[in-house]
Design an enzyme around this catalytic site. Structure first.
Site, short mmCIF file in Angstrom:
data_model
loop_
_atom_site.label_atom_id
_atom_site.label_comp_id
_atom_site.label_asym_id
_atom_site.label_seq_id
_atom_site.Cartn_x
_atom_site.Cartn_y
_atom_site.Cartn_z
N TYR A 1 -1.33 -0.62 10.30
CA TYR A 1 -1.58 -0.95 9.09
C TYR A 1 -0.57 -0.33 7.97
CZ TYR A 1 -3.59 -0.98 4.17
OH TYR A 1 -3.54 -1.53 2.99
N SER B 1 0.81 -1.17 -0.21
CA SER B 1 0.07 -0.16 -0.12
C SER B 1 0.77 1.27 -0.06
CB SER B 1 -0.94 0.06 1.35
OG SER B 1 -1.25 1.21 1.34
#
Length: 263
Positions: free
Chosen positions: A166, A150
């Protein structure tokens, strides 16, 4: 003889295993690989979702099958790998996509949530890659591993994002990709990562509702979020012989967001 572009991107005769493949980015990638000729094994936790996703792929003329497994559980990961190899033969392409997110301030972030994300987003990638490589890719001296990271793994976020675990896990995936690509190049296994920006999905729904889709899109030079086609080209490049001289790399597919932020 030098192959044509069409031949380089052709995946006929190849088998792909896609984790988190029943919806969202995983299903989009499964479509791309299947449309290029690969047989596809999907996995996620819920059999009902997998059955629907496989039917969607089959309706598009893709040879698609599924196995329900929790990629946060080591015993499930090993069962998934063994059953896939038993049912489909060698796995040529592995897409590590299953993952989770959690939003809360760093000072109040639950440790159990941190552990859950590290276990699924990092440890699960390692265990499945190791198992598939040892039993299939290394003996065959051929493999393509694609890790879904990501742009959150390329740096920090504005304070309102509150996704410390995350970000950390996806940063680990980026460097896992670099290290594994360096180590397994000797076996003709390429390892690369895709770093998506914001794509509407079940995992990002909370963030989109909290911050607003229009606001997030406004941060991108292309002024939009990702759609149902935007990962297909990158995935096919990394999965095919068109990308056979690329390894240990990451590519952001984010509408230019990481260029603005310096990621």
């Amino acid at each position: 003889m030098t192959r044509t572009v069409q031949q380089l991107f052709d995946l006929r005769g190849k088998t792909a295993l896609v984790t988190g493949g029943s919806r969202g980015l995983g299903l989009q990638i499964a479509h791309a690989l299947g449309e290029a000729g690969a047989k596809v094994m999907l996995t996620s936790r819920k059999a009902e979702d997998l059955e629907q996703a496989a039917a969607e792929l089959q309706a598009a003329g893709i040879d698609a099958r599924w196995i329900a497994a929790d990629c946060g559980r080591e015993e499930d990961i090993r069962r998934l790998a063994d059953e896939t190899l038993q049912r489909m033969g060698d796995v040529h392409i592995l897409v590590n996509n299953a993952g989770a997110a959690w939003g809360s301030p760093a000072e109040d972030h639950p440790v159990e949530a941190w552990d859950k994300l590290m276990n699924l987003n990092v440890r699960g990638y390692f265990i499945l890659s190791q198992h598939i490589a040892k039993k299939s890719m290394i003996p065959a001296r051929y493999g393509r591993i694609i890790n879904i990271a990501s742009i959150a793994g390329l740096g920090g976020n504005p304070p309102e994002m509150q996704t410390i675990a995350y970000n950390t896990s996806k940063g680990a995936v980026v460097n896992f990709t670099r290290a594994l690509g360096c180590e397994w190049g000797q076996y003709n296994i390429t390892v690369n990562a895709i770093c998506p920006g914001f794509f509407p999905s079940k995992m990002t729904r909370g963030t989109l509702e909290r911050l607003g889709e229009d606001k997030l899109a406004a941060h991108a030079p292309l002024k939009r979020l990702g759609d149902d086609e935007d990962l297909k080209g990158t995935a096919l490049l990394f999965a095919s012989d068109a990308g056979k001289h690329i390894t240990g790399q990451w590519l952001a597919v984010d509408g230019g967001v990481s260029s603005v932020t310096g990621g």
